[in-house]
Design a protein around this motif. Structure first.
Motif, short mmCIF file in Angstrom:
data_model
loop_
_atom_site.label_atom_id
_atom_site.label_comp_id
_atom_site.label_asym_id
_atom_site.label_seq_id
_atom_site.Cartn_x
_atom_site.Cartn_y
_atom_site.Cartn_z
N VAL A 199 0.82 -1.21 0.00
CA VAL A 199 0.00 0.00 0.00
C VAL A 199 0.86 1.27 0.00
O VAL A 199 0.63 2.17 -0.81
CB VAL A 199 -0.99 0.00 1.18
CG1 VAL A 199 -1.73 1.32 1.27
CG2 VAL A 199 -1.98 -1.15 1.02
N ILE B 122 -8.46 2.14 2.58
CA ILE B 122 -8.63 0.68 2.47
C ILE B 122 -9.92 0.25 3.15
O ILE B 122 -10.71 -0.51 2.59
CB ILE B 122 -7.43 -0.04 3.10
CG1 ILE B 122 -6.16 0.24 2.29
CG2 ILE B 122 -7.68 -1.54 3.18
CD1 ILE B 122 -4.90 -0.29 2.94
N CYS C 43 -11.20 -9.94 -2.79
CA CYS C 43 -9.92 -10.03 -2.08
C CYS C 43 -9.86 -11.27 -1.19
O CYS C 43 -8.84 -11.98 -1.16
CB CYS C 43 -9.69 -8.78 -1.23
SG CYS C 43 -9.30 -7.29 -2.16
N VAL D 173 -4.67 -3.07 -2.37
CA VAL D 173 -5.53 -3.70 -1.37
C VAL D 173 -5.67 -5.20 -1.69
O VAL D 173 -5.55 -6.06 -0.81
CB VAL D 173 -6.92 -3.03 -1.32
CG1 VAL D 173 -7.82 -3.75 -0.32
CG2 VAL D 173 -6.78 -1.56 -0.96
#
Length: 439
Positions: free
Chosen positions: A78, A225, A239, A375
């Motif tokens: 990130v 995020i 994810c 992410v």
């Protein structure tokens, strides 16, 4: 820092950003670095038997040598993507490649487990954010209709790099010692890093006030995020699903050379070559299934997620049978028959690699594509690639490696359920993004 507003392509998302020639040069260079990224990352798995014998390590410690790279990749992805989105994708990639190559070369000078673990951690620091930034760069150069297939090709380079890393590690260690392998595979990345400066970056996209605030600090990134996962259930469940499936992939890729060495008595170089063939099947499979998922989604975009769910379950069945036969019946598996099933499972198990990145990019604001993709990278590395080898190592110490590899494919069930959950939100999240960008 003043953001430069990018001039929109003539045909919007369905045209090349600059030109086909520029786009394909960018693709070739980015894929090339992805190749060396994973050569440097995976070379160590074929060295496990040598390291275990020389330093008397447990399987959990060996697994940690793979997992530590993914952990530092996850923690750094990130911040690196944040820098790339605000400053320069191309310069960020140059510094990343230079760092991970130097760190890989340094592994050949380590004298104990702690030093090697530290050097491997720095490899991960260098690789942090590369997948996210590289994917964002490719996605921005090409029309949206091509992204799923191209990103599958980009991430397939990770499979090919893993193949080369495993093969080179096995062959080099057999002839010149296991430490030499790190120096041989690390050097080419330095050369390609310098050449990458010739790639043409895209202009930083002007952000809305909310997105701009998200890039001002670490706290802003964390809030971004959390907000992205909270606002977009597609991003959240994609994810999660991607991480579960990569637990299976990373466990098989990391431990297959050791499995072939221990249970079938293959020398390390031969075991590495056979394991590399399975990884190569995965590279081919990721491209094939990326194309298939793209085609399935033409009629209804949410069908892409259903297709991935079915493929995850298929991979689980194939790999579960391949490693479970010996466990269930208590007899040694026939190498030829078992290897065929493992190779077929390896062809299917990478089915999500390209599509998950394309799906996340589809529902993330263009101005923060690198950060948004990071992410996904965080989940994939921290909860997928890092977890797989370590969990398998723990199970191996307690139950034996064969039982561990028979258990690991079950994580594919959780991946399938996550993708089904994401399918219920994908189309509405896409429409919300289109409206937000238009506004």
């Amino acid at each position: 820092m003043q953001m430069i507003h990018s001039s929109a392509p003539k045909n919007g998302e369905d045209d090349y950003l600059y030109s086909p020639r520029t786009a394909w040069f960018t693709f070739a260079m980015t894929v090339g670095l992805m190749l060396f990224d994973y050569i440097d990352r995976q070379v160590i798995v074929s060295l496990f038997p040598h390291i275990k014998a020389e330093w008397q390590l447990s399987d959990k410690q060996l697994g940690a040598l793979v997992s530590i790279v993914s952990i530092t990749v996850a923690l750094g992805s990130v911040p690196v993507a944040l820098f790339a989105d605000r400053v320069s994708r191309v310069k960020s990639i140059f510094f990343m490649a230079f760092t991970w190559s130097i760190a890989c070369i340094s592994c050949m000078f380590t004298r104990n487990y702690a030093q090697l673990l530290t050097a491997r951690a720095v490899v991960g620091v260098g690789e942090a954010g590369y997948g996210a930034v590289g994917a964002a760069l490719i996605a921005s150069h090409f029309p949206s209709r091509m992204r799923g297939t191209l990103l599958a090709g980009f991430f397939a380079a990770a499979s090919v790099g893993s193949v080369l890393g495993v093969v080179l590690g096995g062959v080099i260690s057999a002839h010149w010692g296991w430490k030499t392998a790190f120096g041989v595979v690390g050097l080419p990345g330095l050369v390609l890093a310098v050449l990458y400066l010739k790639v043409k970056d895209y202009h930083t996209v002007e952000l809305t006030a909310g997105h701009s605030a998200a890039t001002q600090s670490v706290g802003g990134v964390v809030r971004f995020i959390a907000g992205a996962l909270g606002r977009s259930r597609t991003v959240l469940w994609t994810c999660v699903g991607a991480a579960f499936q990569l637990i299976v992939v990373s466990a098989i890729w990391s431990w297959l050379p050791s499995y072939l060495n221990r249970f079938h008595g293959l020398p390390t170089d031969q075991a590495s070559i056979k394991a590399a063939l399975v990884v190569l099947c995965g590279a081919l499979g990721s491209v094939v299934w990326g194309w298939v998922v793209d085609r399935v989604g033409l009629r209804s975009p949410r069908n892409k997620l259903f297709a991935m769910a079915l493929l995850c379950l298929l991979a689980m069945v194939l790999l579960g049978i391949a490693f479970g036969i010996g466990v269930w019946f208590g007899t040694p598996s026939d190498l030829a028959g078992q290897f065929g099933l493992v190779a077929l499972g390896g062809f299917v198990v990478t089915c999500t690699v390209g599509p998950v990145s394309a799906i996340v990019i589809d529902v993330v604001h263009p101005g923060v594509r690198s950060t948004g993709s990071s992410v996904l990278s965080l989940f994939q590395n921290l909860f997928g690639l890092a977890a797989g080898p370590f969990i398998a190592g723990i199970l191996s110490d307690e139950l034996g490696l064969q039982v561990a590899l028979a258990i690991m494919p079950v994580f594919g069930v959780f991946a399938a359920l996550s993708f089904i959950k994401a399918s219920g939100h994908y189309e509405s999240d896409r429409q919300q993004l289109i409206q937000a960008v238009a506004a």
